[in-house]
Design an enzyme around this catalytic site. Structure first.
Site, short mmCIF file in Angstrom:
data_model
loop_
_atom_site.label_atom_id
_atom_site.label_comp_id
_atom_site.label_asym_id
_atom_site.label_seq_id
_atom_site.Cartn_x
_atom_site.Cartn_y
_atom_site.Cartn_z
CG ASP A 98 1.42 -4.07 9.25
OD1 ASP A 98 0.41 -3.51 8.78
OD2 ASP A 98 1.87 -5.14 8.80
CE LYS A 150 3.30 -5.79 5.70
NZ LYS A 150 1.99 -6.31 6.12
CB SER A 193 -0.38 -2.36 6.00
OG SER A 193 -0.04 -3.72 6.16
NE ARG A 205 -6.35 -2.60 7.72
CZ ARG A 205 -5.39 -2.85 6.83
NH1 ARG A 205 -4.14 -3.04 7.21
NH2 ARG A 205 -5.66 -2.90 5.57
CG HIS A 236 5.48 -5.58 -1.57
ND1 HIS A 236 5.59 -6.58 -0.64
CD2 HIS A 236 4.16 -5.36 -1.75
CE1 HIS A 236 4.37 -6.93 -0.25
NE2 HIS A 236 3.49 -6.21 -0.90
#
Ligand code: URA
Ligand code: CA
Length: 433
Positions: free
Chosen positions: A161, A187, A183, A168, A82
């Site tokens: 999320d 994922k 978060s 948020r 990621h």
């Protein structure tokens, strides 16, 4: 259990239990807990932080709020990568075929992009015929056979999320390390990763503008991963200028092909070898990072990496002739040069402004509904530290419009020259292994 008591507990800096965190996430997903209470809790977390235990429990509660992808039919350890997002970040296109060619299974679920350039799927669709609409069984078969396949997002992953991130965004609570870390990690875990490699970007073009924040986020995510039995490693890499030279979909595919051949930009190659060696090591295909890196260097040299790209493209309907004939990728109608107005050294290339210029050309989406032009984009001819002569080209602009004055103006504002010599920034600031 009452939400108001949980808010009060966090407001007063106490640690929430696993049951309390699960109650919050379940209730918020099922809409028995309203937005105003959830936003109050998010603000309490913003000020009071969360312990390691709370962060791990929050992550897993969000994973379990929706579907999870079952990759158990795929042989081997599934390592996902990621990146916290950058400009012209071509690493995924390179890393997939690169690590697959040493036997690491890459089962990637990817999305489309919003902003500067497309996401991984948009970029891959620059290859004529390539598609990601494949059935789950076919996806798993392809990964077992070729070690790599990419599928579009499907299923209802981490709905908690999605709701919380949107909340948020409008309650000034995005910028909280425990909330960002949980978060992102939720994922990846919901998408089936056994192990995770993180590329946390820092600098002007990044979500985390300063190095200390980037380090703290990276450490928070590594700790969550290790606490929930997903081995995790992280690199903090520089995004004070775009990575590589290309920004734009087809241009980045060409850059990825060059890099898989060992003929790409050195910064992109170095970051891919670093992240790739972590992936190979975590997948247990090498017993040290040095050995892992050597395996990757070898497959670039002996051509297996670029062959793997052909196999992967062809398996999903793509025209693999683009690998040897990049002129078969979508081509822009016009090119323009951005000429330096004076002699000097490149001191700054403001990455997010460059990304915006690429988006104006059509390389990215301004809104979710916009369509993108796969052929257009920018090719940097100079990077920070390079010397420049007046009249030399700083950037080549690939456009499907004959008037690019606004884009040129934006680029001139984003690329700053200095009379004095400038040192190139380090590519990798630090790592957590
Ligand atoms: N990216 C995410 O996915 N989540 C955050 O909270 C912030 C950035
Ligand atoms: Ca690039």
């Amino acid at each position: 259990m009452r939400m108001v008591d949980i808010i009060e507990k966090k407001r007063d800096g106490k640690e929430l239990t696993k049951d309390e965190i699960q109650f919050v996430i379940k209730g918020y997903t099922e809409e028995t807990i309203p937005d105003y209470q959830m936003s109050s809790l998010a603000m309490a977390i913003f000020f009071q932080d969360m312990t390691e235990n709370e962060r791990a429990e929050l992550t897993m509660a969000m994973v379990n709020s929706g579907d999870t992808i079952d990759l158990s039919k795929i042989q081997g350890i599934k390592v996902d990568k990621h990146s916290t997002g950058g400009v012209g970040d071509t690493t995924t296109l390179v890393l997939g075929p690169l690590v697959a060619s040493v036997g690491v299974p890459i089962a990637k679920m990817s999305g489309r992009g919003l902003g500067h350039t497309g996401g991984t799927i948009d970029k891959l669709e620059a290859v004529p015929g390539f598609h990601v609409e494949i059935e789950n069984e076919e996806f798993i078969r392809l990964v077992n056979e070729n070690k790599i396949a990419v599928i579009g997002q499907s299923g209802n992953l981490t709905p908690a999320d999605k709701k919380l991130y949107a909340l948020r965004d409008v309650t000034a609570t995005v910028n909280s390390i425990p909330l960002i870390a949980s978060s992102i990690m939720s994922k990846k875990i919901a998408a089936g990763a056994d192990s995770i490699v993180l590329d946390v970007k820092t600098g002007a073009g990044a979500f985390m503008k300063n190095l200390d924040d980037a380090k703290e986020l990276a450490q928070a995510m590594v700790n969550i991963g290790n606490n929930v039995n997903r081995k995790t490693m992280a690199v903090i890499s520089d995004m004070s200028q775009p990575l590589g030279y290309a920004i734009g979909n087809a241009l980045e595919v060409k850059e990825a092909i060059d890099t898989l051949r060992g003929q790409g930009p050195k910064d992109l190659e170095e970051l891919c070898l670093t992240l790739g060696s972590y992936m190979v090591y975590l997948a247990e295909k090498a017993s040290s990072l040095e050995e892992a890196r050597q395996l990757l260097v070898d497959v670039i040299k002996n051509g297996q990496a670029v062959e793997k790209l052909k196999t992967f493209l062809k398996a999903q309907g793509g025209d693999d002739s683009v690998v040897d004939h990049p002129e078969n990728l979508p081509q822009a109608a016009y090119t323009f040069e951005l000429d330096a107005k004076e002699d000097g050294y490149v001191a700054e290339i403001v990455a997010d402004a460059i990304g915006t210029a690429a988006m104006w050309l059509g390389a990215g989406r301004a809104t979710k509904e916009s369509s993108i032009d796969l052929a257009v984009g920018l090719l940097l001819n100079k990077k920070i530290g390079d010397s420049v002569k007046k009249g030399e080209s700083l950037v080549t602009i690939y456009a499907n419009q004959s008037d690019v004055e606004e884009v040129k103006q934006k680029l001139y504002e984003s690329i700053k020259l200095s009379k004095k010599a400038v040192k190139a920034p380090p590519l990798v600031h630090s790592a957590i292994t």
